[in-house]
Structures are given as structure tokens and as C-alpha cells.
Design a protein around this motif. Structure first.
Motif, PDB file in Angstrom:
ATOM      1  N   ALA A   1       0.844  -1.203   0.000  1.00 12.02           N
ATOM      2  CA  ALA A   1       0.000   0.000   0.000  1.00 12.02           C
ATOM      3  C   ALA A   1       0.876   1.249   0.000  1.00 12.02           C
ATOM      4  O   ALA A   1       2.011   1.227   0.498  1.00 12.02           O
ATOM      5  CB  ALA A   1      -0.922  -0.009   1.210  1.00 12.02           C
ATOM      6  N   GLN A   2       0.344   2.328  -0.548  1.00 11.53           N
ATOM      7  CA  GLN A   2       1.098   3.583  -0.573  1.00 11.53           C
ATOM      8  C   GLN A   2       0.191   4.781  -0.320  1.00 11.53           C
ATOM      9  O   GLN A   2      -0.960   4.809  -0.771  1.00 11.53           O
ATOM     10  CB  GLN A   2       1.810   3.778  -1.922  1.00 11.53           C
ATOM     11  N   SER A   3       0.768   5.749   0.400  1.00 14.86           N
ATOM     12  CA  SER A   3       0.161   7.074   0.519  1.00 14.86           C
ATOM     13  C   SER A   3       1.027   8.033  -0.280  1.00 14.86           C
ATOM     14  O   SER A   3       2.256   7.911  -0.287  1.00 14.86           O
ATOM     15  CB  SER A   3       0.095   7.512   1.982  1.00 14.86           C
TER      16      SER A   3
ATOM     17  N   LEU B   1       4.566   8.939   0.911  1.00 11.75           N
ATOM     18  CA  LEU B   1       4.647   9.422   2.283  1.00 11.75           C
ATOM     19  C   LEU B   1       4.714   8.250   3.244  1.00 11.75           C
ATOM     20  O   LEU B   1       4.104   7.195   3.009  1.00 11.75           O
ATOM     21  CB  LEU B   1       3.421  10.266   2.627  1.00 11.75           C
ATOM     22  N   SER B   2       5.424   8.458   4.351  1.00 16.95           N
ATOM     23  CA  SER B   2       5.357   7.486   5.439  1.00 16.95           C
ATOM     24  C   SER B   2       4.003   7.634   6.120  1.00 16.95           C
ATOM     25  O   SER B   2       3.273   8.612   5.911  1.00 16.95           O
ATOM     26  CB  SER B   2       6.482   7.740   6.444  1.00 16.95           C
ATOM     27  N   ALA B   3       3.668   6.667   6.950  1.00 15.22           N
ATOM     28  CA  ALA B   3       2.383   6.711   7.649  1.00 15.22           C
ATOM     29  C   ALA B   3       2.272   7.966   8.504  1.00 15.22           C
ATOM     30  O   ALA B   3       1.236   8.646   8.526  1.00 15.22           O
ATOM     31  CB  ALA B   3       2.211   5.461   8.509  1.00 15.22           C
ATOM     32  N   GLY B   4       3.355   8.315   9.214  1.00 10.78           N
ATOM     33  CA  GLY B   4       3.331   9.489  10.072  1.00 10.78           C
ATOM     34  C   GLY B   4       3.212  10.781   9.290  1.00 10.78           C
ATOM     35  O   GLY B   4       2.493  11.702   9.689  1.00 10.78           O
TER      36      GLY B   4
ATOM     37  N   THR C   1      -0.706  12.899  17.023  1.00  8.30           N
ATOM     38  CA  THR C   1      -1.453  11.903  16.262  1.00  8.30           C
ATOM     39  C   THR C   1      -0.542  11.164  15.299  1.00  8.30           C
ATOM     40  O   THR C   1      -0.631   9.933  15.158  1.00  8.30           O
ATOM     41  CB  THR C   1      -2.589  12.582  15.471  1.00  8.30           C
ATOM     42  N   ALA C   2       0.363  11.892  14.658  1.00  4.81           N
ATOM     43  CA  ALA C   2       1.284  11.266  13.714  1.00  4.81           C
ATOM     44  C   ALA C   2       2.231  10.307  14.424  1.00  4.81           C
ATOM     45  O   ALA C   2       2.479   9.187  13.949  1.00  4.81           O
ATOM     46  CB  ALA C   2       2.075  12.337  12.970  1.00  4.81           C
ATOM     47  N   ALA C   3       2.762  10.717  15.562  1.00  6.14           N
ATOM     48  CA  ALA C   3       3.679   9.859  16.318  1.00  6.14           C
ATOM     49  C   ALA C   3       2.966   8.625  16.846  1.00  6.14           C
ATOM     50  O   ALA C   3       3.547   7.533  16.916  1.00  6.14           O
ATOM     51  CB  ALA C   3       4.299  10.645  17.471  1.00  6.14           C
ATOM     52  N   GLY C   4       1.692   8.772  17.213  1.00  5.08           N
ATOM     53  CA  GLY C   4       0.936   7.618  17.689  1.00  5.08           C
ATOM     54  C   GLY C   4       0.645   6.615  16.607  1.00  5.08           C
ATOM     55  O   GLY C   4       0.468   5.424  16.874  1.00  5.08           O
ATOM     56  N   ASP C   5       0.630   7.060  15.361  1.00  4.30           N
ATOM     57  CA  ASP C   5       0.356   6.163  14.239  1.00  4.30           C
ATOM     58  C   ASP C   5       1.626   5.569  13.655  1.00  4.30           C
ATOM     59  O   ASP C   5       1.570   4.538  12.977  1.00  4.30           O
ATOM     60  CB  ASP C   5      -0.390   6.935  13.141  1.00  4.30           C
ATOM     61  N   ASP C   6       2.773   6.221  13.888  1.00  6.39           N
ATOM     62  CA  ASP C   6       4.031   5.794  13.278  1.00  6.39           C
ATOM     63  C   ASP C   6       5.150   5.994  14.284  1.00  6.39           C
ATOM     64  O   ASP C   6       5.542   7.130  14.570  1.00  6.39           O
ATOM     65  CB  ASP C   6       4.279   6.612  12.005  1.00  6.39           C
TER      66      ASP C   6
END
Length: 263
Positions: free
Chosen positions: A187-189, A204-207, A227-232
Motif C-alpha cells: 500500500a502507498q500514501s 509518504l510514510s504513515a506518520g 497523532t502522527a507519532a501515535g500512528d508511526d
């Protein structure tokens, strides 16, 4: 036939195979000649719109082939005529059309590739806005940083897909990587934006995706970073901010309201 009715009938005749008999009756010449002349105009209109789709979705066209794209594109044109008198704005519904088009169901990533291409089209024609620079951000008092609202440049588009859409797109560019090296399970963002008058994109990375999505939703900097740190777990705010500032992804407004750097 009133003028508005005439316009509507003529508009429909440019896309339908069977024009309104009332419209044909208004034209000069034998019936067969009237239909032939309308068919010439209809063919020109349909293929002009097809050309717009070909220009906006070149990779999608490569993926399914020229003949297939022509057939699919003309089907879309017949079912989804332009709603605005602006050709560059035509085609926004094409990705959704592809997603529901059963004959192409064996290419499940095709619709997301088309969404990526349409995002590039939107980025190209998006308005400008004052950029947020490292100098401008450094001038914000430290106590105001947690509540700071950072906005995205109007050209920014964020896409998240279960498919490697950037890798597939890149493999169809003149200097892109090999298509057989693309892992379809990855998968990619993707971030799409306009940089110095050229449309660019990058995965993009997940974060990073979460951070930019939070900025798009006008979340305060501290909340967006948390939120970004909690996801990545690998996310680093300083690195991400420096990257997006230098790549001219972030914007400010001419008029500030409280702790907002937005537009």
C-alpha cells in the motif's frame, strides 16, 4: 421550441445516438442529411472530450491500452457530459466511473491510479498562496507553537491507497523504475503538489500522511504531531517539518487570526 429547450436538445444530441425529432425538424435539408450533419458534430464533440480524458489520464490509458481506453472513455463521455464550460475541469468523475466499471474489475488498482492522475490535474490548476518558510516559522514565539495551525498549499492533494499507486505511476514514466519490480501487495500514501510551476509527487510514510491530513483538517501543531507519532513509531516531527517547508508544501495567509498560519 423555446431557446432553452433548443439548447438542451442540442446538448443532448451531441452525446446521444438518437437526436430529438423536434430538433431535426428545425434543420434544413432532407432528413437523412440532417442526421448526417448532426452525427459529424456529435463525433467531434465526443472525441474532443475523449482527448481531454487522454491528456488527464495517460497512465490509465497505458495500463488498459489505447483501444480499450477509447471505448471506456466514450462510454464515460456519453453518460457523464461536462457540467462546466471549462475543459480542464472535465474528468473528475472518471476515477469513480472506472471503480464501478465491471469489465475492468480485474484491474482493481486502476481507479486509484486515475485518482492520482486527477489529483495531479487539480494540483496543476490550483491557485497560489503565500508559502510558509523556515524563517517565518522560526519567528513564531515558542509558547505559541503547540497551538499553531499550519495550512497546506492549495495545490496539495493527499491520497491513500491499498495499492502501490506511486510505484505503478512511476514505472510508466520515461525514466521510471521497472514495472515488474512493483510489489502489488504494498500500500502507498502519496503527496501531490505544485512546486515551482511543475506538478510533483512522492510517497509518504504513515506518520507524514497523518501529519499532513491533520494540517488539512486545521488541527493544532501539537495535536497533529501527537497523532502522527501515535500512528508511526518512526515519525520525527522536526525532520518532517523541515522536509515540507523546503519542498514548499505548507502555506500561510495574508491575514493572521490568533495562532493560525493559514489561508
Amino acid at each position: 421550441m423555446r431557446w432553452v429547450e433548443l439548447q438542451t436538445s442540442l446538448h443532448q444530441a451531441m452525446l446521444a445516438h438518437s437526436p430529438d425529432p423536434a430538433l431535426l425538424a428545425l434543420l434544413a435539408g432532407p432528413t437523412g442529411e440532417r442526421e448526417r450533419r448532426l452525427a459529424v458534430y456529435r463525433n467531434n464533440v465526443r472525441h474532443a472530450l475523449l482527448n481531454v480524458l487522454e491528456a488527464a489520464f495517460p497512465v490509465s490509458r497505458q495500463l488498459i491500452g489505447e483501444a480499450c481506453f477509447t471505448a471506456v472513455g466514450l462510454t464515460f463521455v456519453a453518460q457523464h457530459p461536462p457540467q462546466r464550460p471549462v475543459l480542464y475541469a472535465y474528468g473528475g468523475g472518471f476515477p469513480g466511473f472506472l471503480a464501478a466499471f465491471q469489465p475492468l474489475a480485474d484491474l482493481p488498482w486502476l481507479a486509484d491510479i486515475a485518482r492520482l492522475e486527477w489529483a495531479r490535474n487539480e494540483a496543476l490548476f490550483a491557485p497560489e498562496a503565500p508559502l510558509l518558510t523556515p524563517t517565518r516559522l522560526a519567528a513564531v514565539p515558542p509558547e505559541q507553537l503547540p497551538g499553531l495551525s499550519i495550512w497546506l498549499h492549495p495545490s496539495v492533494r493527499l491520497l491513500q491507497s491499498r495499492w502501490p499507486i506511486h510505484a505503478i505511476w512511476d514505472a510508466h514514466q520515461p525514466n521510471g523504475g521497472p514495472l515488474d519490480a512493483v510489489d502489488l501487495k504494498h500500500a502507498q500514501s502519496v503527496l501531490v503538489w505544485r512546486l515551482k510551476n511543475a506538478v510533483v509527487q512522492q510517497p509518504l510514510s504513515a506518520g507524514e500522511f497523518v501529519l499532513l491530513t491533520a494540517f488539512a483538517a486545521h488541527r493544532p501543531l501539537a495535536e497533529a504531531a501527537e497523532t502522527a507519532a501515535g500512528d508511526d513509531a518512526t515519525f520525527d516531527l522536526a525532520t518532517a517539518l523541515a522536509r515540507f517547508l523546503n519542498q514548499e508544501v505548507l502555506a500561510i495567509s495574508d491575514q493572521h487570526n490568533g495562532n493560525a498560519l493559514g489561508h
